[in-house]
Design an enzyme around this catalytic site. Structure first.
Site, PDB file in Angstrom:
ATOM      1  N   ASN A  10       0.812  -1.287  -0.011  1.00 18.00           N
ATOM      2  CA  ASN A  10       0.060  -0.157   0.030  1.00 18.00           C
ATOM      3  C   ASN A  10       0.983   1.311  -0.095  1.00 18.00           C
ATOM      4  O   ASN A  10       1.545   1.498   0.995  1.00 18.00           O
ATOM      5  CB  ASN A  10      -0.796   0.028   1.153  1.00 18.00           C
ATOM      6  CG  ASN A  10      -1.623   1.287   1.309  1.00 18.00           C
ATOM      7  OD1 ASN A  10      -1.641   2.096   0.405  1.00 18.00           O
ATOM      8  ND2 ASN A  10      -2.328   1.406   2.552  1.00 18.00           N
ATOM      9  N   TRP A  11       0.980   1.937  -1.139  1.00 18.51           N
ATOM     10  CA  TRP A  11       1.989   3.000  -1.280  1.00 18.51           C
ATOM     11  C   TRP A  11       1.215   4.467  -0.595  1.00 18.51           C
ATOM     12  O   TRP A  11       1.959   5.439  -0.461  1.00 18.51           O
ATOM     13  CB  TRP A  11       2.239   3.106  -2.661  1.00 18.51           C
ATOM     14  CG  TRP A  11       3.207   2.379  -3.331  1.00 18.51           C
ATOM     15  CD1 TRP A  11       3.952   1.220  -2.701  1.00 18.51           C
ATOM     16  CD2 TRP A  11       3.951   2.593  -4.535  1.00 18.51           C
ATOM     17  NE1 TRP A  11       4.731   0.624  -3.523  1.00 18.51           N
ATOM     18  CE2 TRP A  11       4.902   1.543  -4.445  1.00 18.51           C
ATOM     19  CE3 TRP A  11       3.938   3.667  -5.452  1.00 18.51           C
ATOM     20  CZ2 TRP A  11       5.918   1.399  -5.735  1.00 18.51           C
ATOM     21  CZ3 TRP A  11       5.115   3.397  -6.526  1.00 18.51           C
ATOM     22  CH2 TRP A  11       5.912   2.284  -6.607  1.00 18.51           C
ATOM     23  N   LYS A  12      -0.064   4.228  -0.255  1.00 24.34           N
ATOM     24  CA  LYS A  12      -0.393   5.470   0.599  1.00 24.34           C
ATOM     25  C   LYS A  12      -0.318   6.606  -0.437  1.00 24.34           C
ATOM     26  O   LYS A  12      -0.375   6.462  -1.695  1.00 24.34           O
ATOM     27  CB  LYS A  12      -0.068   5.812   1.889  1.00 24.34           C
ATOM     28  CG  LYS A  12      -0.037   4.385   2.652  1.00 24.34           C
ATOM     29  CD  LYS A  12       0.225   4.511   4.170  1.00 24.34           C
ATOM     30  CE  LYS A  12      -0.051   3.072   4.868  1.00 24.34           C
ATOM     31  NZ  LYS A  12       0.117   3.249   6.241  1.00 24.34           N
ATOM     32  N   HIS A  93      -9.280   1.085   5.162  1.00 23.26           N
ATOM     33  CA  HIS A  93      -8.107   1.348   5.825  1.00 23.26           C
ATOM     34  C   HIS A  93      -8.416   2.254   6.951  1.00 23.26           C
ATOM     35  O   HIS A  93      -9.448   3.206   6.774  1.00 23.26           O
ATOM     36  CB  HIS A  93      -7.114   1.821   4.514  1.00 23.26           C
ATOM     37  CG  HIS A  93      -5.644   1.831   5.406  1.00 23.26           C
ATOM     38  ND1 HIS A  93      -5.187   2.761   6.443  1.00 23.26           N
ATOM     39  CD2 HIS A  93      -4.665   1.171   5.110  1.00 23.26           C
ATOM     40  CE1 HIS A  93      -3.866   2.504   6.693  1.00 23.26           C
ATOM     41  NE2 HIS A  93      -3.615   1.427   6.138  1.00 23.26           N
ATOM     42  N   GLU A  95      -6.707   4.497   8.044  1.00 24.35           N
ATOM     43  CA  GLU A  95      -6.442   6.117   7.371  1.00 24.35           C
ATOM     44  C   GLU A  95      -7.669   6.598   6.833  1.00 24.35           C
ATOM     45  O   GLU A  95      -7.662   7.917   6.989  1.00 24.35           O
ATOM     46  CB  GLU A  95      -5.188   6.160   6.679  1.00 24.35           C
ATOM     47  CG  GLU A  95      -3.914   6.005   7.672  1.00 24.35           C
ATOM     48  CD  GLU A  95      -2.553   5.423   6.945  1.00 24.35           C
ATOM     49  OE1 GLU A  95      -2.699   5.439   5.624  1.00 24.35           O
ATOM     50  OE2 GLU A  95      -1.803   4.841   7.725  1.00 24.35           O
ATOM     51  N   GLU A 163      -5.209  -4.908  10.680  1.00 27.43           N
ATOM     52  CA  GLU A 163      -3.836  -3.748  10.975  1.00 27.43           C
ATOM     53  C   GLU A 163      -4.213  -2.889  12.326  1.00 27.43           C
ATOM     54  O   GLU A 163      -5.056  -2.098  12.114  1.00 27.43           O
ATOM     55  CB  GLU A 163      -4.030  -2.809   9.977  1.00 27.43           C
ATOM     56  CG  GLU A 163      -3.817  -3.516   8.437  1.00 27.43           C
ATOM     57  CD  GLU A 163      -3.109  -2.418   7.362  1.00 27.43           C
ATOM     58  OE1 GLU A 163      -1.946  -2.743   6.812  1.00 27.43           O
ATOM     59  OE2 GLU A 163      -3.559  -1.413   7.156  1.00 27.43           O
ATOM     60  N   GLY A 169       3.090   2.033  10.894  1.00 26.24           N
ATOM     61  CA  GLY A 169       3.911   3.181  10.724  1.00 26.24           C
ATOM     62  C   GLY A 169       4.861   3.675  12.104  1.00 26.24           C
ATOM     63  O   GLY A 169       5.514   4.664  12.186  1.00 26.24           O
ATOM     64  N   SER A 209       3.950  -2.192  10.334  1.00 28.11           N
ATOM     65  CA  SER A 209       5.116  -2.208  10.529  1.00 28.11           C
ATOM     66  C   SER A 209       5.969  -3.700  10.224  1.00 28.11           C
ATOM     67  O   SER A 209       6.914  -4.117  10.767  1.00 28.11           O
ATOM     68  CB  SER A 209       5.592  -1.859  12.114  1.00 28.11           C
ATOM     69  OG  SER A 209       5.188  -0.647  12.306  1.00 28.11           O
ATOM     70  N   GLY A 230       3.115  -1.220   4.186  1.00 33.85           N
ATOM     71  CA  GLY A 230       3.371   0.251   3.878  1.00 33.85           C
ATOM     72  C   GLY A 230       4.518   0.865   3.670  1.00 33.85           C
ATOM     73  O   GLY A 230       5.023   0.488   2.282  1.00 33.85           O
ATOM     74  N   GLY A 231       5.323   1.454   4.485  1.00 38.57           N
ATOM     75  CA  GLY A 231       6.436   1.694   4.318  1.00 38.57           C
ATOM     76  C   GLY A 231       7.518   1.219   3.146  1.00 38.57           C
ATOM     77  O   GLY A 231       8.330   1.386   2.638  1.00 38.57           O
TER      78      GLY A 231
END
Ligand code: 13P
Length: 249
Positions: A10-12, A93, A95, A163, A169, A209, A230-231
């Site tokens: 997920n590149w957000k 998600h 977010e 999640e 993150g 993470s 993510g990251g």
């Protein structure tokens, strides 16, 4: 029932055209691990270009509107994602649930719209830190599953991503035992709601993470069928080891 491992990036809100080289490197690395399904969900603006740059690769959206079209300035509908070449979409998600006030009913409507458009769905659930600390995480997440799961769906096209919000993150991850407990509880709930055959087919991903160091342990936990990353999905150097870990299990 052997469920194929599924590792999704997920590149957000990250990625310009220049990032397509990383996407190509990620999909090239994934080709060496044919036992793992790999997908990337870049921002809407990159979907068409990523599909063109990596033909045949699984590319998805990070959200969709519940309506197929209409006067919803700034929104993107599920048929538009499919038209751009996407084969999946993330819905619910945290977010979006937290930042855009999306309710379980909203998430369910989005999941249903995505399935109707022919997309596969990754439906996210997860508890905030205070709920985890109070001991109510499983009840909280199962209520999200109950409220957001579509009424009728093809279980091969709907995955759940657990999640925990406090793990996203932050570098914090739940214990492997807590992940296994949560995933087992989610699978039991899916069995109640969708039937035991569907629950056996559905994949439940862990997210929060995940990196090359912890992936094997987390992906090896009971009822964990993959990862939503993510990251560490933004570069092939960080993402490929997670795919490798999934392939090694
Ligand atoms: P991180 O892997 O950066 O913690 O993000 C997880 C996530 O939110 C994926 O959807």
């Amino acid at each position: 029932m052997t469920r194929r491992k599924y590792v999704v990036g997920n590149w957000k809100m990250n990625g310009l055209i220049a990032a397509l080289d990383e996407a190509k490197a990620i999909f090239a690395a994934a080709e060496a691990h044919s036992s793992v399904d790999v997908a990337l969900c870049p921002p809407f603006t990159l979907i068409g270009a990523m599909v063109a740059a990596a033909p045949g690769a699984a590319v998805g959206g990070q959200d969709c509107h519940a309506s197929a079209s209409g006067a919803f300035t700034g929104s993107v509908a599920a048929p538009m994602l499919a038209d751009a070449g996407a084969s999946l979409v993330i819905v619910g998600h945290s977010e979006r649930r937290e930042g855009f006030d999306e309710s379980d009913a909203d998430v369910r409507a989005k999941a249903e719209a995505a399935l109707a458009a022919g997309l596969s769905v990754i439906l996210c659930v997860g508890e905030p830190r205070a709920v985890r600390e109070s001991g109510g995480a499983i009840a909280y997440v199962l209520a999200q599953v109950a409220g957001s799961l579509p009424g009728d769906f093809d279980p091969a096209r709907l995955a759940i991503a657990y999640e925990p919000i406090w793990a996203i993150g932050t570098g914090l991850v739940p214990t492997v035992a807590d992940v296994a407990d949560m995933h087992g509880a989610i699978r039991a709930k899916l069995g109640e709601q969708a039937g035991s055959d569907a629950a056996r087919v559905m994949r439940i991903l862990y997210g929060g993470s995940v990196n090359g160091e912890n992936a094997a342990e987390l992906l090896g936990a009971g009822d964990v069928d993959g990862a939503l990353v993510g990251g560490a999905s933004l570069t092939a150097a960080k993402f490929a080891p997670i795919v490798e870990a999934a392939a090694s299990l």
